[in-house]
Write a protein that holds these residues in place. Structure first.
Motif, PDB file in Angstrom:
ATOM      1  N   TYR A  97       0.790  -1.199   0.029  1.00 19.58           N
ATOM      2  CA  TYR A  97       0.024   0.008  -0.021  1.00 19.58           C
ATOM      3  C   TYR A  97       0.706   1.255  -0.005  1.00 19.58           C
ATOM      4  CZ  TYR A  97      -3.564  -2.958   1.934  1.00 19.58           C
ATOM      5  OH  TYR A  97      -4.692  -4.079   1.953  1.00 19.58           O
ATOM      6  N   ARG A  98       0.678   2.264  -0.897  1.00 15.16           N
ATOM      7  CA  ARG A  98       1.322   3.630  -0.859  1.00 15.16           C
ATOM      8  C   ARG A  98       0.681   4.315   0.389  1.00 15.16           C
ATOM      9  NH1 ARG A  98       2.080   6.161  -6.640  1.00 15.16           N
ATOM     10  NH2 ARG A  98      -0.200   5.540  -6.657  1.00 15.16           N
ATOM     11  N   GLY A  99      -0.459   4.084   0.524  1.00 16.61           N
ATOM     12  CA  GLY A  99      -1.007   4.834   1.832  1.00 16.61           C
ATOM     13  C   GLY A  99      -1.324   3.798   2.780  1.00 16.61           C
ATOM     14  N   SER A 100      -2.423   4.203   3.858  1.00 11.49           N
ATOM     15  CA  SER A 100      -2.712   3.351   4.843  1.00 11.49           C
ATOM     16  C   SER A 100      -3.507   2.289   4.609  1.00 11.49           C
ATOM     17  CB  SER A 100      -3.268   4.216   5.923  1.00 11.49           C
ATOM     18  OG  SER A 100      -3.978   3.260   6.990  1.00 11.49           O
ATOM     19  N   TYR A 101      -3.316   1.130   4.969  1.00 14.40           N
ATOM     20  CA  TYR A 101      -4.374  -0.260   4.659  1.00 14.40           C
ATOM     21  C   TYR A 101      -5.560   0.046   5.165  1.00 14.40           C
ATOM     22  CZ  TYR A 101      -4.102  -2.500   9.270  1.00 14.40           C
ATOM     23  OH  TYR A 101      -4.240  -2.934  10.588  1.00 14.40           O
ATOM     24  N   TYR A 102      -5.675   0.773   6.213  1.00 15.92           N
ATOM     25  CA  TYR A 102      -7.279   1.275   6.685  1.00 15.92           C
ATOM     26  C   TYR A 102      -8.027   1.672   5.692  1.00 15.92           C
ATOM     27  CZ  TYR A 102      -4.748   1.122  11.044  1.00 15.92           C
ATOM     28  OH  TYR A 102      -3.786   0.811  12.328  1.00 15.92           O
ATOM     29  N   SER A 103      -7.652   2.556   4.861  1.00 15.35           N
ATOM     30  CA  SER A 103      -8.558   3.350   3.773  1.00 15.35           C
ATOM     31  C   SER A 103      -8.225   3.082   2.464  1.00 15.35           C
ATOM     32  CB  SER A 103      -8.740   4.692   4.532  1.00 15.35           C
ATOM     33  OG  SER A 103      -7.305   5.378   4.365  1.00 15.35           O
ATOM     34  N   ASN A 104      -7.226   2.344   2.296  1.00 15.89           N
ATOM     35  CA  ASN A 104      -6.943   2.228   0.816  1.00 15.89           C
ATOM     36  C   ASN A 104      -6.767   0.951   0.030  1.00 15.89           C
ATOM     37  OD1 ASN A 104      -5.772   5.296   0.286  1.00 15.89           O
ATOM     38  ND2 ASN A 104      -5.063   4.849   2.090  1.00 15.89           N
ATOM     39  N   SER A 105      -6.891   0.837  -1.134  1.00 16.31           N
ATOM     40  CA  SER A 105      -6.603  -0.478  -1.761  1.00 16.31           C
ATOM     41  C   SER A 105      -5.157  -0.604  -2.147  1.00 16.31           C
ATOM     42  CB  SER A 105      -7.543  -0.372  -3.036  1.00 16.31           C
ATOM     43  OG  SER A 105      -8.764  -0.446  -3.045  1.00 16.31           O
ATOM     44  N   PRO A 106      -4.669  -1.566  -2.137  1.00 16.62           N
ATOM     45  CA  PRO A 106      -3.105  -1.925  -2.562  1.00 16.62           C
ATOM     46  C   PRO A 106      -2.852  -1.265  -3.766  1.00 16.62           C
ATOM     47  CG  PRO A 106      -4.256  -3.977  -1.726  1.00 16.62           C
ATOM     48  CD  PRO A 106      -5.173  -2.988  -2.008  1.00 16.62           C
ATOM     49  N   ASP A 107      -1.445  -0.938  -3.887  1.00 20.41           N
ATOM     50  CA  ASP A 107      -0.987  -0.196  -5.081  1.00 20.41           C
ATOM     51  C   ASP A 107      -0.202  -1.215  -5.999  1.00 20.41           C
ATOM     52  OD1 ASP A 107      -1.240   2.102  -2.909  1.00 20.41           O
ATOM     53  OD2 ASP A 107      -2.048   2.649  -4.809  1.00 20.41           O
ATOM     54  N   TYR A 108       0.475  -2.138  -5.235  1.00 16.94           N
ATOM     55  CA  TYR A 108       1.466  -2.994  -6.041  1.00 16.94           C
ATOM     56  C   TYR A 108       1.092  -4.505  -5.496  1.00 16.94           C
ATOM     57  CZ  TYR A 108       4.121   1.138  -7.099  1.00 16.94           C
ATOM     58  OH  TYR A 108       4.577   2.417  -7.514  1.00 16.94           O
ATOM     59  N   TRP A 109       1.271  -5.433  -6.541  1.00 15.03           N
ATOM     60  CA  TRP A 109       0.863  -6.797  -6.115  1.00 15.03           C
ATOM     61  C   TRP A 109       1.945  -7.530  -6.800  1.00 15.03           C
ATOM     62  CZ3 TRP A 109      -3.453  -8.141  -4.029  1.00 15.03           C
ATOM     63  CH2 TRP A 109      -4.585  -7.295  -4.031  1.00 15.03           C
ATOM     64  N   GLY A 110       2.325  -8.647  -6.163  1.00 14.16           N
ATOM     65  CA  GLY A 110       3.324  -9.525  -6.451  1.00 14.16           C
ATOM     66  C   GLY A 110       2.537 -10.747  -7.116  1.00 14.16           C
ATOM     67  N   ARG A 111       3.410 -11.742  -7.613  1.00 11.93           N
ATOM     68  CA  ARG A 111       2.917 -12.717  -8.300  1.00 11.93           C
ATOM     69  C   ARG A 111       2.458 -13.627  -6.850  1.00 11.93           C
ATOM     70  NH1 ARG A 111       6.984 -14.707 -13.242  1.00 11.93           N
ATOM     71  NH2 ARG A 111       6.733 -12.943 -14.531  1.00 11.93           N
ATOM     72  N   GLY A 112       1.531 -14.420  -7.352  1.00 13.89           N
ATOM     73  CA  GLY A 112       0.944 -15.565  -6.327  1.00 13.89           C
ATOM     74  C   GLY A 112       1.655 -16.588  -5.866  1.00 13.89           C
ATOM     75  N   THR A 113       1.470 -17.101  -5.030  1.00 10.11           N
ATOM     76  CA  THR A 113       1.955 -18.552  -4.788  1.00 10.11           C
ATOM     77  C   THR A 113       0.535 -19.428  -4.315  1.00 10.11           C
ATOM     78  OG1 THR A 113       3.505 -19.952  -3.023  1.00 10.11           O
ATOM     79  CG2 THR A 113       2.457 -18.013  -2.291  1.00 10.11           C
ATOM     80  N   LEU A 114       0.755 -20.802  -4.688  1.00  8.84           N
ATOM     81  CA  LEU A 114      -0.392 -21.380  -4.685  1.00  8.84           C
ATOM     82  C   LEU A 114      -0.267 -22.278  -3.404  1.00  8.84           C
ATOM     83  CD1 LEU A 114      -2.892 -22.793  -5.666  1.00  8.84           C
ATOM     84  CD2 LEU A 114      -1.384 -24.492  -7.004  1.00  8.84           C
ATOM     85  N   VAL A 115      -1.434 -22.145  -2.585  1.00  7.25           N
ATOM     86  CA  VAL A 115      -1.513 -23.214  -1.430  1.00  7.25           C
ATOM     87  C   VAL A 115      -2.694 -24.096  -1.633  1.00  7.25           C
ATOM     88  CG1 VAL A 115      -2.062 -23.150   1.088  1.00  7.25           C
ATOM     89  CG2 VAL A 115      -0.663 -21.244   0.135  1.00  7.25           C
ATOM     90  N   THR A 116      -2.339 -25.136  -1.595  1.00  7.00           N
ATOM     91  CA  THR A 116      -3.468 -26.433  -1.621  1.00  7.00           C
ATOM     92  C   THR A 116      -3.480 -27.160  -0.287  1.00  7.00           C
ATOM     93  OG1 THR A 116      -2.966 -26.474  -3.958  1.00  7.00           O
ATOM     94  CG2 THR A 116      -4.177 -28.551  -3.064  1.00  7.00           C
ATOM     95  N   VAL A 117      -4.639 -27.203   0.187  1.00  4.74           N
ATOM     96  CA  VAL A 117      -4.765 -28.004   1.483  1.00  4.74           C
ATOM     97  C   VAL A 117      -5.784 -29.185   1.132  1.00  4.74           C
ATOM     98  CG1 VAL A 117      -5.741 -27.874   3.991  1.00  4.74           C
ATOM     99  CG2 VAL A 117      -4.616 -25.740   2.737  1.00  4.74           C
ATOM    100  N   SER A 118      -5.073 -30.216   1.315  1.00  5.63           N
ATOM    101  CA  SER A 118      -5.923 -31.440   1.083  1.00  5.63           C
ATOM    102  C   SER A 118      -6.661 -32.015   2.485  1.00  5.63           C
ATOM    103  CB  SER A 118      -4.969 -32.708   0.481  1.00  5.63           C
ATOM    104  OG  SER A 118      -4.165 -33.095   1.622  1.00  5.63           O
TER     105      SER A 118
END
Length: 119
Positions: A97-118
């Motif tokens: 977040y470039r601003g506060s997470y309280y009142s803003n949406s994220p500005d940058y995203w990373g590539r995801g990582t898969l979590v699989t729960v069996s």
């Protein structure tokens, strides 16, 4: 800023995983968050942490099981996930977040990582 999430994998229900998010630049003054997405569904908030680490927030379904933390000296944010259930299966993304997470949406995203729960 480039973010890279890692640590996902396959785990049995009740197990644990720790996700890491590293940044190419400094994130020492930035609030950070973790989100997750299941195919065909909207991305949802999981947890967030203020830049200093002194305040955190969680989605209700993960409270008491997940812990977000950070090591600013390493430009890294973590998500410790315990007592995992199949409903936690998703691609997990870290976000800045470039601003506060309280009142803003994220500005940058990373590539995801898969979590699989069996079950």
């Amino acid at each position: 800023v480039q973010l890279q999430a890692s640590g996902g994998g396959l785990v049995q229900a009740g197990g644990s995983l720790r996700l890491s998010c590293s940044a190419s630049g400094t994130l020492q003054t930035r609030d950070m968050g973790w989100f997750r997405q299941v195919a065909g569904k909207q991305r949802e908030f999981v947890a967030a942490i203020i830049w200093s680490g002194s305040d955190t927030a969680y989605q209700d379904s993960v409270k008491g099981r997940f812990t977000i933390s950070r090591e600013n000296s390493k430009n890294t944010v973590y998500l410790q996930m315990n007592n995992l259930t199949p409903e936690d299966t998703a691609v997990y993304f870290c976000a800045l977040y470039r601003g506060s997470y309280y009142s803003n949406s994220p500005d940058y995203w990373g590539r995801g990582t898969l979590v699989t729960v069996s079950s």
